[in-house]
Design an enzyme around this catalytic site. Structure first.
Site, PDB file in Angstrom:
ATOM      1  N   HIS A 224       0.790  -1.234   0.000  1.00 27.31           N
ATOM      2  CA  HIS A 224       0.000   0.000   0.000  1.00 27.31           C
ATOM      3  C   HIS A 224       0.823   1.285   0.000  1.00 27.31           C
ATOM      4  O   HIS A 224       0.266   2.377  -0.080  1.00 27.31           O
ATOM      5  CB  HIS A 224      -0.974   0.030   1.190  1.00 27.31           C
ATOM      6  CG  HIS A 224      -0.318   0.366   2.501  1.00 27.31           C
ATOM      7  ND1 HIS A 224       0.309  -0.568   3.266  1.00 27.31           N
ATOM      8  CD2 HIS A 224      -0.199   1.540   3.163  1.00 27.31           C
ATOM      9  CE1 HIS A 224       0.787  -0.005   4.368  1.00 27.31           C
ATOM     10  NE2 HIS A 224       0.502   1.286   4.331  1.00 27.31           N
TER      11      HIS A 224
HETATM   12  C1  UD1 Z   1      -2.242   5.989   5.366  1.00 26.77           C
HETATM   13  C2  UD1 Z   1      -0.990   6.521   6.038  1.00 26.77           C
HETATM   14  C3  UD1 Z   1       0.091   5.458   6.037  1.00 26.77           C
HETATM   15  C4  UD1 Z   1      -0.416   4.163   6.638  1.00 26.77           C
HETATM   16  C5  UD1 Z   1      -1.718   3.743   5.975  1.00 26.77           C
HETATM   17  C6  UD1 Z   1      -2.286   2.559   6.703  1.00 26.77           C
HETATM   18  C7  UD1 Z   1      -0.587   8.930   5.771  1.00 26.77           C
HETATM   19  C8  UD1 Z   1       0.184   9.970   5.037  1.00 26.77           C
HETATM   20  N1  UD1 Z   1      -0.469   7.684   5.297  1.00 26.77           N
HETATM   21  O1  UD1 Z   1      -1.930   5.706   4.025  1.00 26.77           O
HETATM   22  O2  UD1 Z   1       1.201   5.915   6.800  1.00 26.77           O
HETATM   23  O3  UD1 Z   1       0.562   3.177   6.445  1.00 26.77           O
HETATM   24  O4  UD1 Z   1      -2.671   4.803   6.038  1.00 26.77           O
HETATM   25  O5  UD1 Z   1      -3.188   1.847   5.950  1.00 26.77           O
HETATM   26  O6  UD1 Z   1      -1.254   9.258   6.706  1.00 26.77           O
HETATM   27  N2  UD1 Z   1      -9.203   5.000   0.724  1.00 26.77           N
HETATM   28  C9  UD1 Z   1     -10.437   4.436   0.592  1.00 26.77           C
HETATM   29  N3  UD1 Z   1     -11.116   4.115   1.740  1.00 26.77           N
HETATM   30  C10 UD1 Z   1     -10.625   4.335   2.988  1.00 26.77           C
HETATM   31  C11 UD1 Z   1      -9.367   4.930   3.103  1.00 26.77           C
HETATM   32  C12 UD1 Z   1      -8.657   5.262   1.965  1.00 26.77           C
HETATM   33  O7  UD1 Z   1     -10.928   4.210  -0.515  1.00 26.77           O
HETATM   34  O8  UD1 Z   1     -11.303   4.013   3.974  1.00 26.77           O
HETATM   35  C13 UD1 Z   1      -8.431   5.311  -0.518  1.00 26.77           C
HETATM   36  C14 UD1 Z   1      -8.677   6.706  -1.048  1.00 26.77           C
HETATM   37  O9  UD1 Z   1      -8.650   6.641  -2.441  1.00 26.77           O
HETATM   38  C15 UD1 Z   1      -7.457   7.462  -0.542  1.00 26.77           C
HETATM   39  C16 UD1 Z   1      -6.373   6.392  -0.578  1.00 26.77           C
HETATM   40  O10 UD1 Z   1      -7.034   5.194  -0.230  1.00 26.77           O
HETATM   41  O11 UD1 Z   1      -7.140   8.566  -1.358  1.00 26.77           O
HETATM   42  C17 UD1 Z   1      -5.236   6.656   0.392  1.00 26.77           C
HETATM   43  O12 UD1 Z   1      -5.722   6.881   1.720  1.00 26.77           O
HETATM   44  P1  UD1 Z   1      -4.881   7.777   2.757  1.00 26.77           P
HETATM   45  O13 UD1 Z   1      -5.482   7.686   4.099  1.00 26.77           O
HETATM   46  O14 UD1 Z   1      -4.634   9.129   2.184  1.00 26.77           O
HETATM   47  O15 UD1 Z   1      -3.457   7.105   2.747  1.00 26.77           O
HETATM   48  P2  UD1 Z   1      -3.063   5.573   2.937  1.00 26.77           P
HETATM   49  O16 UD1 Z   1      -2.380   5.126   1.705  1.00 26.77           O
HETATM   50  O17 UD1 Z   1      -4.224   4.794   3.432  1.00 26.77           O
HETATM   51  N1  UDP Z   2      -4.272  -5.225   8.603  1.00 28.82           N
HETATM   52  C1  UDP Z   2      -5.568  -5.727   8.578  1.00 28.82           C
HETATM   53  N2  UDP Z   2      -6.067  -6.162   7.388  1.00 28.82           N
HETATM   54  C2  UDP Z   2      -5.339  -6.128   6.228  1.00 28.82           C
HETATM   55  C3  UDP Z   2      -4.018  -5.612   6.269  1.00 28.82           C
HETATM   56  C4  UDP Z   2      -3.518  -5.165   7.471  1.00 28.82           C
HETATM   57  O1  UDP Z   2      -6.235  -5.786   9.612  1.00 28.82           O
HETATM   58  O2  UDP Z   2      -5.849  -6.537   5.193  1.00 28.82           O
HETATM   59  C5  UDP Z   2      -3.727  -4.780   9.891  1.00 28.82           C
HETATM   60  C6  UDP Z   2      -2.437  -5.459  10.271  1.00 28.82           C
HETATM   61  O3  UDP Z   2      -2.699  -6.652  10.972  1.00 28.82           O
HETATM   62  C7  UDP Z   2      -1.740  -4.415  11.126  1.00 28.82           C
HETATM   63  C8  UDP Z   2      -2.224  -3.112  10.527  1.00 28.82           C
HETATM   64  O4  UDP Z   2      -3.392  -3.407   9.783  1.00 28.82           O
HETATM   65  O5  UDP Z   2      -2.161  -4.507  12.477  1.00 28.82           O
HETATM   66  C9  UDP Z   2      -1.173  -2.538   9.621  1.00 28.82           C
HETATM   67  O6  UDP Z   2      -1.723  -1.494   8.933  1.00 28.82           O
HETATM   68  P1  UDP Z   2      -1.289  -1.054   7.464  1.00 28.82           P
HETATM   69  O7  UDP Z   2      -0.591  -2.157   6.776  1.00 28.82           O
HETATM   70  O8  UDP Z   2      -2.508  -0.502   6.822  1.00 28.82           O
HETATM   71  O9  UDP Z   2      -0.329   0.181   7.737  1.00 28.82           O
HETATM   72  P2  UDP Z   2       1.136   0.397   8.342  1.00 28.82           P
HETATM   73  O10 UDP Z   2       1.329  -0.501   9.490  1.00 28.82           O
HETATM   74  O11 UDP Z   2       2.099   0.154   7.228  1.00 28.82           O
HETATM   75  O12 UDP Z   2       1.140   1.833   8.713  1.00 28.82           O
END
Ligand code: UD1
Ligand code: UDP
Length: 386
Positions: A224
């Protein structure tokens, strides 16, 4: 009674907050009142809502519903909402004694900026992590948050060292309450959670049966990070490697797709590679997994391949070797222990690391505390504020 505001927003923060909320309810309910503010950064049911019931977290008292957007738009809306709450113009009229922030997302940064300016003590859980890659939004977020925090809860010794290198040590500096800044090596709240939920997850999850997976005979992959999802080259290299492993090794690969990745796959992969992935019987593209399901997948996979911080760590907790699809990691201990190999999004390195880890006896030393970090953290906050 101390009143703390917990900020959550992204999936991993909701999961981390479960450990702290549980500790407050079970051990400190007579001393600490917790109000939970969800920024709304993640909002899909399987990225947010489902975790509250599964992990037994109280529903948020406030939801700012900021949703997705550019960093500036998203963060500024959060700062405004958090500041209002802290200033008594939100849901709670009871003043706050401190704010709890997790990790390194935009929700973390917003909480730090809002609280720091109005002198609300900041308690940062997962402090001191560094990738030394300033291009990552998370690196910027965590550095700002660490420097503004009153207590920095560092999960590992490396995290304490990183802070020391930036001049952050126990010191009287900075703060208007005269209490200064403290660094506490607390262990890891995610380890608390994994140990607490492991048995329950095995009882409640049916993901192995549902996806027809045999223990130890499948791979789990999560992707991601923008540096992978937003780059045609990187995303293609990773998925080409997954397809080749699935074909050559005749192993199933489960890929719970983060919404960012699901959206970008058709944009970034060639039509041929996309079809190859979608039609490959050994590649299982699924929705984001629930927590019990992902724990079972991490525990019973032969190998985890991921660019996630949390998944990398949980794989280690459960004794599963990990191909880390990044050029560097904040969790250097995993690589030093030989349980993880950094490959970036380099096709050859991914294939080589998979081959190496498949045939290696890996050890998993206890590096992340004693599974009671959360209690230690709340006690340290109480001691600081009293
Ligand atoms: C964010 C965090 C990242 C973390 C990740 C965990 C920042 C800068 N990044 O990244 O550090 O590792 O969360 O998962 O804060 N979207 C949906 N539904 C949702 C959420 C997001 O469709 O419920 C889609 C949207 O298109 C959005 C994109 O995912 O633009 C990215 O979401 P965003 O929260 O901006 O960043 P993450 O990549 O999720
Ligand atoms: N996680 C989850 N479902 C998934 C992928 C990850 O519940 O399909 C959980 C995972 O077990 C961990 C957390 O989400 O506890 C990690 O989050 P993510 O990978 O979104 O972000 P990061 O840790 O890189 O910030």
């Amino acid at each position: 009674m101390l009143h703390l505001l917990t900020i959550i927003g992204a999936r991993p923060q909701i999961i981390k907050a479960a450990a702290i909320s549980r500790a407050i309810r079970n051990r400190f309910a007579d001393q600490v009142q917790e109000t939970i503010l969800h920024t709304g950064q993640h909002y899909d049911e399987n990225m947010s809502g489902s975790f509250f019931s599964e992990l037994g977290i109280p529903q948020p008292d406030v939801n700012l519903h900021v949703g997705s957007g550019s960093h500036g738009v998203q963060t500024s809306k959060m700062i405004e909402g958090i500041e209002q709450e802290l200033m008594g113009q939100g849901t709670s009229a009871v003043p706050y004694d401190g704010i709890i922030l997790y990790g390194d997302t935009n929700s973390t940064l917003a909480g730090a900026v809002a609280a720091g300016k109005i002198h609300v003590p900041i308690f940062h859980i997962e402090a001191g992590l560094r990738s030394h890659n300033m291009a990552m939004p998370e690196e910027q977020n965590r550095i700002v948050c660490d420097h503004l925090s009153s207590i920095l809860f560092a999960p590992t010794h490396t995290a304490v060292d990183n802070l020391q290198k930036e001049g952050i040590v126990d010191s009287p500096r900075h703060f208007r309450n005269g209490k200064g800044q403290r660094v506490v090596q607390s262990g890891d709240v995610m380890y608390d959670n994994s140990m607490y939920f492991a048995e329950m997850a095995e009882q409640k999850s049916d993901i192995l049966q549902r996806l027809n997976l045999a223990k130890g005979q499948f791979v789990l992959a999560t992707i991601h990070r923008p540096q992978n999802t937003d780059s045609e080259v990187n995303l293609s290299n990773i998925f080409r490697a997954l397809a080749d492993i699935a074909d050559h090794e005749q192993t199933k690969i489960v890929v719970p797709l983060h919404p960012r990745t699901r959206k970008l796959l058709p944009e970034k992969l060639s039509p041929e590679l996309l079809t190859r992935i979608q039609q490959n019987a050994n590649i299982v593209l699924t929705e984001p997994a629930g927590f019990f399901d992902i724990i079972c997948l991490e525990k019973f996979a032969s190998i985890v391949m991921t660019d996630s911080g949390g998944v990398q760590k949980e794989a280690f907790f459960f004794g599963t070797p990990c191909v880390i699809l990044r050029p560097e990691t904040e969790w250097v201990e995993i690589v030093e222990a030989g349980a993880g190999i950094l490959t970036d999004a380099d096709y050859d390195k991914i294939m080589e690391a998979y081959g190496t880890l498949k045939n290696l006896q890996v050890t998993f030393p206890p590096l992340f505390g004693n599974a009671h970090a959360s209690e230690q953290i709340i006690q340290a906050i109480i001691d600081y504020l009293r």
